[in-house]
Motif scaffolding. Structure first.
Motif, PDB file in Angstrom:
ATOM      1  N   UNK A   1       0.837  -1.197   0.000  1.00  0.00           N
ATOM      2  CA  UNK A   1       0.000   0.000   0.000  1.00  0.00           C
ATOM      3  C   UNK A   1       0.874   1.249   0.000  1.00  0.00           C
ATOM      4  N   UNK A   2       0.623   2.130  -0.943  1.00  0.00           N
ATOM      5  CA  UNK A   2       1.362   3.383  -1.063  1.00  0.00           C
ATOM      6  C   UNK A   2       0.470   4.520  -0.573  1.00  0.00           C
TER       7      UNK A   2
ATOM      8  N   UNK B   1       4.268   2.134   2.245  1.00  0.00           N
ATOM      9  CA  UNK B   1       5.259   3.107   1.782  1.00  0.00           C
ATOM     10  C   UNK B   1       4.591   4.477   1.735  1.00  0.00           C
ATOM     11  N   UNK B   2       5.398   5.526   1.903  1.00  0.00           N
ATOM     12  CA  UNK B   2       4.863   6.884   1.936  1.00  0.00           C
ATOM     13  C   UNK B   2       5.465   7.759   0.838  1.00  0.00           C
ATOM     14  N   UNK B   3       4.633   8.655   0.306  1.00  0.00           N
ATOM     15  CA  UNK B   3       5.095   9.798  -0.480  1.00  0.00           C
ATOM     16  C   UNK B   3       4.408  11.027   0.116  1.00  0.00           C
ATOM     17  N   UNK B   4       5.194  11.944   0.659  1.00  0.00           N
ATOM     18  CA  UNK B   4       4.646  13.143   1.293  1.00  0.00           C
ATOM     19  C   UNK B   4       5.254  14.375   0.646  1.00  0.00           C
ATOM     20  N   UNK B   5       4.444  15.413   0.466  1.00  0.00           N
ATOM     21  CA  UNK B   5       4.959  16.613  -0.170  1.00  0.00           C
ATOM     22  C   UNK B   5       4.199  17.858   0.222  1.00  0.00           C
TER      23      UNK B   5
ATOM     24  N   UNK C   1       7.990   1.418   4.959  1.00  0.00           N
ATOM     25  CA  UNK C   1       9.085   0.645   4.369  1.00  0.00           C
ATOM     26  C   UNK C   1      10.039   1.592   3.633  1.00  0.00           C
ATOM     27  N   UNK C   2       9.469   2.502   2.860  1.00  0.00           N
ATOM     28  CA  UNK C   2      10.230   3.591   2.253  1.00  0.00           C
ATOM     29  C   UNK C   2       9.422   4.870   2.399  1.00  0.00           C
ATOM     30  N   UNK C   3      10.103   6.004   2.393  1.00  0.00           N
ATOM     31  CA  UNK C   3       9.429   7.305   2.448  1.00  0.00           C
ATOM     32  C   UNK C   3      10.100   8.243   1.452  1.00  0.00           C
ATOM     33  N   UNK C   4       9.307   8.788   0.543  1.00  0.00           N
ATOM     34  CA  UNK C   4       9.799   9.751  -0.449  1.00  0.00           C
ATOM     35  C   UNK C   4       9.193  11.111  -0.133  1.00  0.00           C
TER      36      UNK C   4
END
Length: 286
Positions: free
Chosen positions: A113-114, A140-144, A162-165
């Motif tokens: 899940x992203x 996993x995360x994408x934050x902006x 697990x990863x964060x962008x």
């Protein structure tokens, strides 16, 4: 009782600044008991003698069992209502209604899940991440945001994802650009099965377009101005395509705020499309 809204007089437990934002934790047992990730609350602002009649809606960031149940929400000061909230102190009373709306649907089986958040729209994604972890899902995360002080939850995302962008428009944190710019690469790298997104409408529109291109499901929590929060005033309607293929003007506060992204007609938000049911000429031939 899960999901059944209640009105409570909550007591402010803590107030804190989080960079550009404010966070209030309120003792509200009845709301906390019924909460599911993606729910929101409405809060009366201004005190008893106020001329500000409409409540303010806030996505729930966190719920804990302390003191019988606490609810935390995050906001930016944008007008007199949120300015009044920002001045609240511990032990102040707040009139709250919740939990409201339709929460995020969770995968039946473990999935990758992203979670994509823009500005303080990322606040509700953390209780969602906890629920997904309980189902053995990878998160996993994408934050902006525009700048580093407006990216909410970066440290927590790095801790539990697990990863964060991270992205900022001015390049002050992470990669320069928007979450939409980096999304294709992150979807490919993580092999995401589903995307959950919350943030400003232009961001949700862009995230949905990428997910459609990748042919993966996307659940969006729509940010739309609400006055009542309970489906009466009709200020928060958006055009959404139903299972039958027909477009209807639906209320974000009750049918949402969570929708399947590809069903929301983002290009037509703020209008009543001519082909919507009930619109002038919208149901001709039906």
């Amino acid at each position: 009782m899960a999901g059944t809204p209640v009105q409570v007089t909550g007591t402010v437990l803590t107030t804190r600044r989080v960079d550009a934002y404010h966070a209030l934790t309120v003792v509200a047992p009845g709301i906390a008991d019924r909460f599911r990730p993606g729910h929101f609350v409405t809060v009366a602002v201004g005190g008893r003698q106020t001329s500000m009649l409409t409540r303010r809606a806030f996505a729930v960031h966190d719920v804990k069992s302390d003191y019988g149940g606490t609810v935390e929400f995050v906001f930016a000061v944008r007008g007199p209502g949120t300015a009044w909230l920002a001045d609240r102190k511990a032990r102040d009373a707040l009139d709250m209604v919740g939990p409201l709306g339709r929460p995020f649907p969770l995968p039946r089986d473990p999935a990758t899940c992203l979670l994509v958040g823009g500005e303080y729209g990322s606040a509700p994604l953390f209780s969602l991440a906890d629920a997904l972890h309980q189902r053995n899902c990878r998160v996993d995360f994408v934050l902006g945001a525009a700048s580093s002080d407006r990216v909410f939850g970066a440290l927590r995302a790095r801790r539990i994802g697990e990863t964060t962008t991270l992205t900022t428009q001015d390049g002050s944190l992470g990669m320069r650009g928007s979450v939409v710019d980096v999304l294709p690469a992150v979807i490919a790298d993580t092999r995401a099965d589903v995307v959950y997104a919350c943030g400003p409408m232009p961001m949700l529109r862009g995230v949905t377009a990428v997910c459609v291109e990748f042919d993966i499901p996307v659940q969006v929590s729509v940010e739309e101005a609400m006055a009542c929060g309970i489906g009466v005033c009709m200020t928060c309607v958006v055009p959404v395509i139903g299972d039958d293929g027909a477009t209807r003007m639906v209320r974000v506060c009750t049918e949402g705020p969570v929708f399947r992204g590809e069903r929301v007609r983002f290009d037509d938000v703020g209008t009543i499309p001519f082909d919507a049911l009930g619109a002038p000429g919208g149901d001709r031939g039906r």
